[in-house]
Design an enzyme around this catalytic site. Structure first.
Site, PDB file in Angstrom:
ATOM      1  CG  ASP A 261      -2.185   0.796   0.985  1.00 23.81           C
ATOM      2  OD1 ASP A 261      -3.209   0.530   1.625  1.00 23.81           O
ATOM      3  OD2 ASP A 261      -2.128   1.705   0.135  1.00 23.81           O
TER       4      ASP A 261
HETATM    5  C1  GLC Z   1      -4.347   4.259  -0.188  1.00 19.65           C
HETATM    6  C2  GLC Z   1      -5.238   3.113   0.242  1.00 19.65           C
HETATM    7  C3  GLC Z   1      -5.358   2.026  -0.783  1.00 19.65           C
HETATM    8  C4  GLC Z   1      -5.275   2.639  -2.170  1.00 19.65           C
HETATM    9  C5  GLC Z   1      -3.854   3.165  -2.337  1.00 19.65           C
HETATM   10  C6  GLC Z   1      -3.640   3.798  -3.711  1.00 19.65           C
HETATM   11  O1  GLC Z   1      -3.545   4.646   0.887  1.00 19.65           O
HETATM   12  O2  GLC Z   1      -4.947   2.503   1.491  1.00 19.65           O
HETATM   13  O3  GLC Z   1      -6.592   1.350  -0.536  1.00 19.65           O
HETATM   14  O4  GLC Z   1      -5.551   1.659  -3.156  1.00 19.65           O
HETATM   15  O5  GLC Z   1      -3.518   4.097  -1.330  1.00 19.65           O
HETATM   16  O6  GLC Z   1      -4.422   4.927  -3.848  1.00 19.65           O
END
Ligand code: GLC
Length: 715
Positions: A261
């Site tokens: 993430d």
């Molecule tokens: C965010 C979220 C995740 C998302 C990623 C990209 O922090 O936790 O669910 O897909 O970043 O945007």
């Protein structure tokens, strides 16, 4: 493409950069695109940008084409970028949030919504969506309940599969995008419901409840997994070798890319799990994490780690191959732009067909909690008031893709569309901010508007931006201002229905006796206002059921139906020495699986085809469900089991099946489910997933509170 031959051509630096993902704006500064995490300068070199493997969060087909074209000019190996995006509850035409989709208990509509957003986003240049999010949620304080299909492993697993199949199809049509399932794992079990907080639980609970839906998504063919921010039993997911390698890859056979993430690699130091980015890179690679999103631990340290013999180039090759294999599967070497098509993207956005799907979904997801016979409203009503802070606000959820609130049908617009000749008035009554105190002047204006109307639609609850990532709440009641508004408007006009917008269960205890009728609209998306009008005027009937328990008070949280019995279950209200609170009942305000209709249903006691089975048998359990009311409707018949005793304590109920039954007024149908050993299996003392001999209670019910069971014995 012979990717093994390509790999041989690549330098170590090019391989390392292939493991890196940067926001599209990092690659091409004048490209627009939302930043979805802590913005931090990454000081990338021209080579880093030329060689990087994937990008996220870009504006549209045109920007995708521009970034890909530029990238291919820079990359000597001409390896196309993977374009990834948060297509969560829609790309441009927005359907209800996932918690609402869970409330539909309808895998078909969930799949249809996913398909629609795949169609729109594929034309927008998306290759991979960071969806479905299948984190099990049992704590309503957590902001990201809105992205999950709820508290039950089985319901979540069914909806996970439906979304993966909806997004991916066979990955060979111009409507297919890859599903990246998240957040692996158990992100929804954050202590205190506080986002990013510690997750600590037994492997038993993890496997029984929290891993089920990810496994279902993997079995459905998901092409990527995103590891979560949180620790699991002391080890952050992105560096958790047991989780990513032993369970995901070795046990489940997942041989595709794992992505972090947002900046989760770099957060290993903040977790106190790594002293620096270099060690973080080593830990993550050893855990077989492939793609680093928006941080540079791999980029800036893997070369040194190889030179120092702390990781091998073969490990890097394995990760690079997983990424190149996905690009090859998508045909990107032949067509780096895949289905990017600005004209098609524009034509599909908010098109009538997609609006119709979004409207149907919003109708099916709404859950009627109470109706003192005032709904449906008469369509010939002359004066109708729409009151509350969300009367004229598009409620599109916290991951709206490229959708805009202004494109959504608000409640007042939906009512005006439905009642062209009526007089529709509006009063906000309050702002809708959290913890807002009442403003007498605004409340009085709203009360006056209510008094002058024949009927009132009261729009309260949470704004789309009051749930979602980094939006946990310690208090999940309505604000004092909204609670006062509800009470005063309801006493001013008895013909009032309350529409609750929310991204999580809200505590309604303070108003439930006051409101004559209330239903949950969740965050209903682009067609919310029209769907709400359809329901209020009875053009369609309610068929939603709660996918998550609505607590009586926040002190009960986490609260969920499939709890264990304990050694001192509360069997009598006046029992002292039992598992209870002295200041609040154990029971929730509204239970999992609950929901009303404009008609009523009855279900007979369950009957088994045989009372005893062995592990190879299939037993059929049946019951008759009858529409005992005056209009047609859909009942949601739920199959629950209870394992009375086993080598691990078992929940008092577990959902193992469900089906929707359409019934005309007075009509009765028989409903049957097949029960096999698999339905009775769990991770017991043996560590295997298997059933243990003994008695089971089998329920066919209309919600999770049923006490009507039949006993099945497994030899
Ligand atoms: C965010 C979220 C995740 C998302 C990623 C990209 O922090 O936790 O669910 O897909 O970043 O945007």
């Amino acid at each position: 493409m012979d990717i093994k031959k390509l790999l041989k051509k690549m330098t170590l630096d090019q391989k390392i950069a292939q493991l890196c993902q940067f926001n599209a704006r990092c690659l091409l500064p004048d490209v627009t695109g939302e930043i979805t995490g802590p913005a931090k300068a990454l000081d990338l070199t021209k080579e880093d940008i030329a060689y990087c493997g994937s990008t996220l969060t870009f504006a549209d087909a045109n920007s995708m084409i521009e970034v890909q074209k530029k990238h291919l000019e820079l990359d000597p190996n001409k390896i196309p970028l993977l374009f990834m995006h948060d297509v969560i509850h829609g790309y441009r035409t927005l359907y209800p949030i996932q918690l609402a989709l869970g409330a539909s208990w309808d895998a078909d509509i969930v799949k249809e919504c996913s398909r629609m957003s795949a169609r729109e986003s594929a034309a927008g240049g998306v290759h991979v969506t960071f969806s479905p999010m299948v984190d099990l949620v049992r704590d309503a304080r957590w902001g990201r309940c809105m992205e999950s299909c709820g508290e039950d492993p089985y319901l979540n697993s069914v909806m996970a599969r439906a979304q993966v199949e909806g997004f991916q199809g066979n990955l060979d049509s111009d409507e297919d995008i890859c599903a990246c399932v998240k957040h692996f794992a158990a992100y929804g079990a954050a202590e205190g419901g506080r986002d990013y907080n510690t997750v600590d639980m037994s492997e038993y609970n993890l496997r029984e409840n929290y891993l089920a839906a990810y496994k279902s998504a993997v079995e459905a063919g998901a092409q990527m997994i995103m590891a979560s921010f949180n620790t699991i039993n002391g080890v952050p997911a992105i560096a958790n070798k047991w989780l990513l390698k032993d369970v995901l890859r070795d046990e489940w056979g997942f041989d595709k890319p794992v992505i972090s993430d947002y900046a989760a690699f770099a957060e290993l130091t903040a977790h106190g799990y790594s002293p620096d980015d270099k060690e973080s890179a080593r830990l993550a690679l050893n855990a077989t994490a492939d793609i680093e999103m928006m941080s540079t631990c791999y980029l800036k340290n893997l070369r040194a780690l190889v030179e120092e013999g702390k990781v091998s180039e073969e490990q890097i090759d394995e990760s690079v191959l997983r990424i190149l294999e996905l690009k090859d599967k998508l045909g990107l070497f032949e067509n780096p732009y895949r289905y990017a098509n600005p004209e098609k993207e524009k034509a599909l956005a908010l098109c009538p067909e997609h609006r119709a799907i979004a409207r149907k979904a919003a109708q099916k997801c709404a859950v009627l909690l109470k109706n003192d016979d005032i709904l449906p409203f008469d369509k010939n009503i002359k004066n109708i008031a729409v009151i509350g802070p969300w009367s004229d606000v598009g409620m599109i959820g916290e991951w709206p893709g490229h959708g805009e609130p202004e494109e959504a049908v608000t409640v007042i617009e939906g009512i005006k569309n439905a009642l062209a000749s009526s007089n529709v008035t509006m009063a906000k009554g309050c702002e809708g901010v959290l913890n807002e105190l009442p403003d007498d002047k605004r409340i009085n204006e709203a009360v006056k508007t209510a008094k002058e109307a024949d009927a009132v639609i009261l729009c309260v609850g949470e704004h789309s931006k009051q749930s979602g990532e980094a939006h946990s709440r310690a208090d999940i009641n309505l604000s004092p201002a909204q609670a006062r508004l509800v009470k005063e408007v309801c006493s001013a006009n008895k013909n009032t229905v309350c529409v609750l917008f929310c991204g999580r269960p809200i505590v309604l205890t303070d108003i439930i006796d006051t409101v004559p009728a209330i239903f949950v609209a969740w965050q209903p998306g682009t067609e919310g206002g029209n769907a709400i009008a359809d329901l209020i005027f009875g053009n369609v009937n309610f068929e939603g059921r709660l996918p998550m328990t609505f607590p009586l008070c926040v002190g009960q949280v986490p609260i969920y139906y499939s709890q264990m019995s304990t050694g001192r279950p509360q069997l009598q209200p006046d029992q002292i020495y039992c598992s209870r609170y002295i200041d609040c009942p154990n029971e929730p305000l509204f239970p999992f699986g609950y929901g009303l209709s404009y008609t009523s249903f009855e279900i007979s006691s369950p009957v088994l085809s045989q009372a005893q089975m062995d592990k190879n048998d299939t037993v059929v359990v049946s019951a008759k469900v009858k529409n005992t009311g005056g209009v047609s409707g859909k009942a949601v018949v739920q199959l629950y089991i209870r394992d009375l005793f086993a080598s691990r304590t078992r929940p008092v109920k577990e959902l193992k099946g469900f089906t929707k039954v359409a019934l005309e007024a007075g009509e009765e149908k028989e409903v049957s489910f097949e029960i096999t050993e698999k339905d009775l299996a769990f991770y017991g003392a043996s560590g295997n997933f298997e059933a243990e001999a003994g008695d089971f209670h089998i329920f066919l019910a209309l919600d999770s509170t049923s006490k009507d069971f039949v006993t099945l014995n497994l030899k």
